[in-house]
Scaffold this motif. Structure first.
Motif, mmCIF file in Angstrom:
data_model
loop_
_atom_site.group_PDB
_atom_site.id
_atom_site.type_symbol
_atom_site.label_atom_id
_atom_site.label_comp_id
_atom_site.label_asym_id
_atom_site.label_seq_id
_atom_site.Cartn_x
_atom_site.Cartn_y
_atom_site.Cartn_z
ATOM 1 N N THR A 261 15.102 5.947 3.778
ATOM 2 C CA THR A 261 15.861 5.223 2.744
ATOM 3 C C THR A 261 15.152 3.904 2.485
ATOM 4 N N LYS A 262 15.346 3.353 1.284
ATOM 5 C CA LYS A 262 14.615 2.129 0.935
ATOM 6 C C LYS A 262 15.198 0.942 1.690
ATOM 7 N N GLN A 263 14.453 0.404 2.610
ATOM 8 C CA GLN A 263 14.869 -0.804 3.340
ATOM 9 C C GLN A 263 13.632 -1.470 3.921
ATOM 10 N N ASN A 264 13.759 -2.764 4.214
ATOM 11 C CA ASN A 264 12.621 -3.484 4.787
ATOM 12 C C ASN A 264 12.455 -3.121 6.260
ATOM 13 N N ILE A 265 11.211 -3.085 6.710
ATOM 14 C CA ILE A 265 10.945 -2.855 8.125
ATOM 15 C C ILE A 265 10.717 -4.234 8.740
ATOM 16 N N ASP A 266 11.758 -4.732 9.374
ATOM 17 C CA ASP A 266 11.701 -6.083 9.931
ATOM 18 C C ASP A 266 12.600 -6.137 11.164
ATOM 19 N N LYS A 267 12.829 -7.319 11.671
ATOM 20 C CA LYS A 267 13.654 -7.443 12.881
ATOM 21 C C LYS A 267 15.022 -6.787 12.678
ATOM 22 N N ALA A 268 15.670 -7.053 11.533
ATOM 23 C CA ALA A 268 17.013 -6.510 11.292
ATOM 24 C C ALA A 268 17.001 -4.978 11.321
ATOM 25 N N PHE A 269 15.928 -4.389 10.800
ATOM 26 C CA PHE A 269 15.795 -2.923 10.819
ATOM 27 C C PHE A 269 15.803 -2.423 12.266
ATOM 28 N N VAL B 132 5.673 6.144 0.918
ATOM 29 C CA VAL B 132 5.198 7.531 0.856
ATOM 30 C C VAL B 132 5.788 8.192 -0.386
ATOM 31 N N TYR B 133 4.902 8.766 -1.207
ATOM 32 C CA TYR B 133 5.338 9.438 -2.434
ATOM 33 C C TYR B 133 4.982 10.919 -2.381
ATOM 34 N N ALA B 134 5.829 11.739 -3.001
ATOM 35 C CA ALA B 134 5.479 13.146 -3.215
ATOM 36 C C ALA B 134 4.435 13.199 -4.320
ATOM 37 N N ASN B 135 3.804 14.350 -4.484
ATOM 38 C CA ASN B 135 2.748 14.465 -5.488
ATOM 39 C C ASN B 135 3.264 14.233 -6.903
ATOM 40 N N TRP C 75 9.545 8.806 -4.709
ATOM 41 C CA TRP C 75 9.493 8.033 -3.455
ATOM 42 C C TRP C 75 10.201 8.825 -2.342
ATOM 43 N N LEU C 76 9.591 8.897 -1.164
ATOM 44 C CA LEU C 76 10.179 9.699 -0.082
ATOM 45 C C LEU C 76 10.526 8.888 1.167
ATOM 46 N N ALA C 77 9.659 7.935 1.512
ATOM 47 C CA ALA C 77 9.843 7.290 2.822
ATOM 48 C C ALA C 77 8.980 6.043 2.957
ATOM 49 N N ALA D 91 0.839 -1.197 0.000
ATOM 50 C CA ALA D 91 0.000 0.000 0.000
ATOM 51 C C ALA D 91 0.878 1.253 0.000
ATOM 52 N N SER D 92 0.313 2.356 -0.442
ATOM 53 C CA SER D 92 1.115 3.587 -0.468
ATOM 54 C C SER D 92 0.229 4.808 -0.250
ATOM 55 N N ILE D 93 0.884 5.908 0.119
ATOM 56 C CA ILE D 93 0.158 7.171 0.197
ATOM 57 C C ILE D 93 0.900 8.205 -0.646
ATOM 58 N N THR D 94 0.129 9.081 -1.241
ATOM 59 C CA THR D 94 0.720 10.171 -2.020
ATOM 60 C C THR D 94 0.345 11.481 -1.339
ATOM 61 N N LEU D 95 1.342 12.304 -1.139
ATOM 62 C CA LEU D 95 1.106 13.562 -0.427
ATOM 63 C C LEU D 95 0.453 14.578 -1.352
#
Ligand code: SAH
Length: 395
Positions: free
Chosen positions: A69-77, A42-45, A49-51, A3-7
């Motif tokens: 920065t582009k990285q997975n949100i997981d245990k290692a993060f 999260v994308y700018a209009n 890609w921003l976050a 999923a994503s959101i655009t500002l």
């Protein structure tokens, strides 16, 4: 596709400046159907890609950024976030021999909504945002990897969880609950911490430095310690050679621990009293009875919780400080604090100036205070600075 959101157009500035909060009014569209706390891109209009952020459909703060920065949100993060937090604090934890400190200061440690305090071998956590709840197991697993010997205990019994659509909850997440009191040491003073039912995670670590600084004002003095909690400033006053310390709080369990804290440090029993009373009321009584003190310590709970109650909160601070001035002997010392993030230091100073006018006293600031070092502040998140205080001579 996640999923994503655009500002909305022109609403990307604060994210580009690496502020972690995305407000609902700044969002143009949501793609997919992100669930409570799920990670979204999260994308700018313009499509850039921003976050990556945690989605929080029930809150005005609709998303909180985990990473720019582009990285997975997981245990290692989370392991890497925790290791950074340790690195930042390593030197002063070691130098100070701290056995109780804030390990993770939420947004300031780039972990929105997550507060973790370490007391000896107990990690006490608050998960206050939808994203932190969503990733709770990853965070706990990361903690176990970084601190294999520690118990992980949750104290998410905080009302703000409702704003995020979460229930309050507490309990052991790993290891065993303590069977005897946990005692930390702070500047050579022993302090018992009740992680199971004390306030917040058990103790107000943020006042450590201010407590130490307060010691120089108390030798041979009559000290009134308002809002004492489990002793705090009162213990330092005893160690600093105060003639007598009156500790006041409305919480009997906190006062009971305060008394025990005084005992385990071997302080003279006659030097301190522990009074269950409402500070607002007892200050008026002292004023009317003309009871005077050399030093008044004023460390109230947060009285400004939102912009809408800034005025009433400011009035509360003014009243308290005016009353404190009225019961101080000429040349006495006022040690006064505000942990309301929404009240900036210069406003707090003005409030004290107003209180001085109303009390008919001259007030000279001699020192200013802030939160202890382990309560770090991220340069992109000025809201992380919330605690301020002054030492003032009241003529
Ligand atoms: N100075 C303490 C922390 C204070 S926290 C320390 O160094 O550890 C604020 C305390 O104010 C809490 O213990 C709470 O029980 C107490 N409190 C809140 N309202 C009060 C009131 N009206 N009168 C007295 N105590 C109050």
């Amino acid at each position: 596709m996640s999923a994503s959101i655009t500002l909305a157009k022109g609403r990307d500035k604060s994210v580009r400046r690496r502020h972690p909060w995305i407000f609902s009014r700044g969002i143009d569209s949501v793609k997919g159907e992100p669930e409570l706390g799920e990670t979204v891109d999260v994308y700018a209009n313009n499509g850039q890609w921003l976050a990556k952020a945690a989605y929080s459909p029930n809150s005005q703060i609709r998303a909180r950024v985990w990473t720019f920065t582009k990285q997975n949100i997981d245990k290692a993060f989370f392991v890497s976030r925790i290791k950074s937090a340790i690195l930042i604090r390593e030197a002063f934890i070691e130098q100070g021999g701290l056995t109780g400190y804030r390990l993770i200061a939420a947004e300031s440690d780039s972990m929105p909504g997550v507060t973790i305090d370490k007391y000896q071998d107990y990690l006490v956590c608050q998960f206050l945002s939808a994203g932190s709840e969503f990733h709770k197991q990853n965070i706990v697993d990361a903690l176990i990897e970084c601190f294999p010997e520690c118990t992980v205990y949750e104290r998410s019994d905080v009302a703000v969880r409702k704003k995020e659509g979460l229930q309050e909850t507490t309990g052991v997440l790993h290891g065993n609950a303590p069977t005897e009191p946990i005692i930390i040491e702070e500047n050579g003073i022993k302090i018992q911490v009740d992680i199971l039912s004390g306030h917040k995670t058990g103790f107000y670590l943020d006042q450590r430095d201010s407590r130490l600084q307060s010691m120089k004002y108390v030798k041979g003095k009559q000290v009134l310690n308002c809002f004492s909690y489990t002793g705090g400033f009162g213990l330092y006053a005893q160690k600093g050679g105060a003639e007598r310390v009156i500790n006041i709080d409305v919480s009997q369990p906190a006062l009971d621990i305060a008394k025990q804290n005084s005992e385990i440090n071997g302080f003279a029993p006659k030097q301190a009293v522990f009074l269950n009373a409402d500070v607002f009321k007892i200050l008026r009584e002292y004023r009317d009875q003309k009871t005077k003190f050399d030093v008044v310590i004023m460390d109230p709970p947060k009285m400004v919780s939102s912009k809408s109650n800034l005025t009433s909160g400011a009035r509360g601070y003014k009243d308290l400080n005016m009353l404190a001035m009225q019961i101080l002997k000429p040349g006495g010392t006022l040690l006064t604090y505000s942990c309301s993030g929404l009240m900036e230091s210069n406003l707090f100073q003005k409030i004290i100036a107003d209180a001085a006018l109303d009390a008919g006293r001259e007030v000279k600031f001699v020192e200013s205070f802030t939160q202890a070092q382990d309560h770090i502040i991220d340069s992109a998140y000025p809201e992380g600075l919330y605690l301020k205080g002054f030492a003032a001579k009241v003529l």
